[in-house]
Write a protein that holds these residues in place. Structure first.
Motif: not given
Length: 441
Positions: A83-111
């Protein structure tokens, strides 16, 4: 036309219904939950054999060997399991990008270079299919960071079982992210390679990078003056966005790998007193003592990589964590591989354990130390009384890819569904071809 419209609605409804498995978050915990007969790894270095954990109202209320089991509790027998504490991912673009090749699913950065007012949390998509695959690997919380060319905006920490970003947020806007210029000369590739449009253009990336740094320092000085003034008639959103850096309610996450980049970054600690976290730090082992002296924390974003320097040992990325541990630097591990999307976090820690850390030190680097760096150690990161009941149960060693097998997971006391799209596809084709997955290697 009406018939076509109805058909489109029907197709869209079918697509939405099948698009995301397990879209419903687990219900709020009602009855007490008990995990017993467990080997409990608390995340802060302690191991309790044949231990008991009691969870009530989403919180851990008791942990130890001689613990009274509340009446009416739902009991999970974890005999023979870890039994362990839930793991913590300290850097992630989870939920900001779904499919990298599909521009409409990317919301990671601004101009643009200067975007301190950007908030990654408002773009976080709780319906991402990737989330379930991370939970299956024991990751129950993540720091969602913006990407950019320079000052990119703020990150927030979320738990991975929620209806929307408001429900998901554990901490909002706790980190401001700066992507340090390379400060190194490099060849310029145009469309035609070395003989392309950029051929012959004389640039000095070191000079340009240092000029950007000086502009940023000027920005912080102006922001400090603005925030210290009274009677401002206009609101400056960019200045307002960095006010928590000066009050130390927010940390400055500097994405840097080389010694030169990190030394330049340390000037912000000395000049402005910011609390700093270096993200990347592949050459951090060379200045570990200096990082310790300046109370700078480190997130090693990828262990499974080649070394940065040509003369470094080929296994240097594996050994860097142990070097930081020896120097007393507070550090965490991440998994920044765009293909893994964080799923190999535990195995990065396992590699670090094979190259100088103990297993409990490696576990702390993806649980309690990560939570400490991000300022949420009072809520998550270890199995202790009063903290959120973010807990995973594995039939094997969580750090070992051969035996790692998460069988149960709880987020804030809610037992979550560990199914995901990849598992469903595996079962689909096992059934189609009448085969069973082979166990082991």
């Amino acid at each position: 036309m009406k018939k076509i419209f109805l058909v489109l609605i029907s197709v869209g409804t079918m697509f939405c219904a099948q698009a995301q498995p397990n879209v419903r978050p687990a219900a709020v915990q009602k009855a007490p939950i008990v995990i017993k007969n467990a080997t409990i790894h608390t995340g802060d270095g302690a191991v309790i054999e044949n231990g008991i954990i009691v969870i009530e109202n989403g919180k851990i209320t008791a942990v130890g060997k001689d613990v009274k089991i509340p009446a009416g509790a739902e009991v999970t027998d974890a005999g023979g399991k870890q039994v362990y504490p839930g793991l913590v991912l300290p850097t992630s673009n989870l939920g900001l990008i779904e499919i990298s090749a599909v521009k409409a699913s990317n919301d990671t950065k601004e101009i643009g270079d200067m975007n301190p007012n950007i908030r990654s949390i408002v773009a976080y998509n709780t319906d991402s299919k990737v989330i379930n695959t991370l939970r299956s690997n024991g990751i129950l919380a993540a720091n969602i960071i913006p990407q950019g060319d320079f000052l990119a905006g703020s990150s927030s920490i979320v738990q991975l079982d929620a209806w929307n970003w408001q429900d998901a947020a554990i901490q909002t806007d706790g980190g401001m992210h700066l992507y340090m210029p390379t400060l190194m000369p490099r060849p310029s590739f145009g469309r035609g390679g070395f003989a392309g449009p950029n051929a012959g253009v004389q640039t000095d990336p070191v000079k340009e990078g240092l000029e950007k740094i000086e502009k940023l320092k000027s920005f912080f000085k102006e922001a400090k003056a603005y925030l210290g003034a009274t009677g401002n008639t206009e609101t400056n959103l960019k200045f307002e966005a960095v006010k928590n850096l000066f009050s130390k309610k927010q940390k400055l996450y500097v994405h840097a790998n080389t010694v030169k980049q990190m030394l330049v970054a340390l000037d912000f600690v000395k000049e402005f007193g910011f609390e700093m976290v270096i993200v990347g730090a592949s050459e951090g082992w060379q200045i570990a003592n200096l990082l310790k002296q300046n109370n700078v924390s480190v997130i090693l974003d990828q262990l499974h990589r080649l070394p940065t320097g040509e003369d470094d040992d080929v296994d240097q990325p594996y050994k860097t964590a142990a070097a930081l541990q020896k120097a007393g630097v507070v550090f965490a591990l991440s998994d920044d591989d765009s293909q893994n999307r964080g799923r190999n976090l535990a195995f990065n820690a396992g590699t670090a354990a094979a190259y100088g850390l103990t297993k409990e030190e490696a576990l702390a680097a993806i649980t309690s130390s990560a939570a400490k760096i991000m300022g949420v150690s009072d809520k998550i990161g270890s199995i202790a009384v009063g903290k959120d009941a973010n807990i995973i149960i594995s039939s094997g060693d969580i750090l070992d890819m051969r035996t790692n097998n998460v069988t149960d997971a709880f987020i804030q006391g809610r037992k979550i569904n560990l199914d995901d799209k990849q598992k469903q596809l595996n079962e689909r084709y096992e059934e189609k071809y009448n085969i069973k997955q082979k166990k082991g290697f």
